[in-house]
Design an enzyme around this catalytic site. Structure first.
Site, PDB file in Angstrom:
ATOM      1  CG  ASP A 125      50.889   7.379   8.753  1.00  0.00           C
ATOM      2  OD1 ASP A 125      50.713   6.240   8.276  1.00  0.00           O
ATOM      3  OD2 ASP A 125      51.643   8.224   8.229  1.00  0.00           O
ATOM      4  CG  ASP A 163      46.341   3.738   7.618  1.00  0.00           C
ATOM      5  OD1 ASP A 163      45.714   2.976   6.861  1.00  0.00           O
ATOM      6  OD2 ASP A 163      47.193   4.552   7.216  1.00  0.00           O
ATOM      7  CG  ASP A 357      49.635   9.367  -1.070  1.00  0.00           C
ATOM      8  OD1 ASP A 357      48.495   9.531  -0.597  1.00  0.00           O
ATOM      9  OD2 ASP A 357      49.840   8.812  -2.170  1.00  0.00           O
TER      10      ASP A 357
END
Length: 400
Positions: A125, A163, A357
């Site tokens: 991330d 990701d 999130d």
């Protein structure tokens, strides 16, 4: 009579929700998808329901005590729907083998397929909301080895490192001029693919972001470099909100472009998701002749895309962060291996609906999320307000 009937329904709802809280079952509340045998799942389409976030049980109990029975049952149905188990390396890594072994053993006992989201790659991330991961490549490889040993010969569907390819170190200014960290990222994913795909019951899907992010021409070279030919394919929309039809088109184009590149073509010649539909269809028919069974397949995350993506008010927030706890979203299609699309192996709930999130500031100084007027829970923590939104706005609706 009508009043009595309403009371009976409410009492039944309360009993079902309380049964879940007490850990006594509530099997009738679970939306367990039963599908036909799928090549990529190595037999059987039932998906595993893991234990829910403990705070979800607390919310259910509080809703029952407040006589909010419909919401209580809605949250109960949500958390008893098949969804992924996230393994993020934040616990005791020496015990990861036992944790994975327990999950796959429990799933096998239920004759269900567990979905494991592995989320421990170094620098994950871009060191933002979900920062963390292994300290270095050697530590990551050792962790992957333990995960593989925990799986053993049992079945598992691996969502490998959300990701990791759509958000490379080079994408967020963390790499040096030689691309050292990005090269390490590819080496780490390559090792995970090699190690996990060697397990007889394991299928691996690589990160391809989603249809509102990378173009087809951008993501395909990354998938190829990461070794997609040794996997079942790729996954889309993890923890995001893109609509099903948009994802299906993007998935078809990505799959076709990967196959084209495999045959010696250049990804720069592939149509993108924004290309004219008729032109893209003609290109696929001319350039992709492989049997769909031999092309890369894909799975999609439909956990929170029932209402599609959020469109922030124009010019209101310096950085709208439309991916971060957007308001008024809904649960999407229930998990299933019956998609009706030969390239689309499954709809899954990869992101655990109801978990935050992160602390979304949308370009402001905070600490409140300006779109919600409150401080959002940290990433991965239970978000009761969002859980209720997802349940109430579910599309298709949850069963009454």
């Amino acid at each position: 009579m009508q009043r009595r009937r309403r009371g009976t329904v409410a009492a039944a709802a309360a009993a079902a929700a309380l049964a879940l809280v007490a850990g006594t079952g509530a099997a009738g509340a679970a939306d367990r998808a039963e599908g036909g045998a799928q090549k990529r799942e190595r037999g059987g389409g039932r998906l595993y329901v893991p234990p829910a976030n403990p705070d979800a049980y607390t919310q259910i109990r509080e809703l029952v005590e407040a006589r909010e029975y419909r919401d209580a049952v809605g949250v109960a149905r949500m958390v008893t729907t098949p969804q992924a188990v996230w393994l993020n390396g934040n616990g005791d890594d020496s015990r990861i083998r036992q944790e994975v072994a327990r999950i796959v053993r429990d799933a096998a006992r239920e004759r269900a397929l567990p979905v494991l989201a592995l989320y421990n790659v170094p620098g994950r991330d871009c060191s933002q909301y979900s920062a963390g991961g292994a300290a270095n490549t050697a530590e990551y490889k050792a962790w992957i080895d333990e995960v593989a040993r925990g799986i053993g010969g049992k079945r598992a569907l691996i969502v490998l490192e959300p990701d990791s390819l759509a958000l490379l170190p080079s994408d967020c200014g963390q790499d040096d001029d030689e691309g050292t960290l990005t090269a390490a990222r590819y080496a780490e994913i390559d090792y995970a693919v090699e190690t996990l795909s060697a397990r007889p019951g394991t299928t691996v899907y690589l990160d391809a972001g989603h249809s509102g992010w990378h173009s087809v021409r951008s993501i395909v070279p990354r998938l190829v470099e990461a070794g997609i030919e040794r996997t079942a394919g790729f996954y889309l929309n993890a923890s995001n909100y893109r609509a099903d039809d948009e994802l299906a088109r993007y998935g078809e184009l990505v799959s076709g472009c990967v196959e084209y590149v495999r045959g010696g073509g250049d990804a720069a010649s592939c149509p993108d998701q924004w290309s004219d539909r008729n032109d893209a269809r003609a290109w696929l028919e001319e350039n992709v002749t492989a049997d769909p069974a031999d092309q890369p397949h894909f799975v999609t995350d439909t956990s929170r895309n029932g209402k599609g993506p959020w469109t922030p008010p124009a010019d209101l927030y310096p950085d709208p962060q439309d991916w971060c706890n957007p308001p008024d979203r809904g649960l999407g299609a229930r998990p299933t291996t019956r998609t009706g699309d030969p390239l689309h192996d499954a709809r899954l709930w990869i992101k655990i609906p109801g978990e935050s999130d992160g602390l979304c500031l949308r370009g402001t100084e905070g600490p409140e999320d300006p779109a919600r007027g409150m401080v959002d829970p940290a990433a991965g923590q239970w978000f009761p307000q969002q859980a209720l939104e997802l349940v109430r706005n579910a599309e298709p609706p949850l069963r009454p």
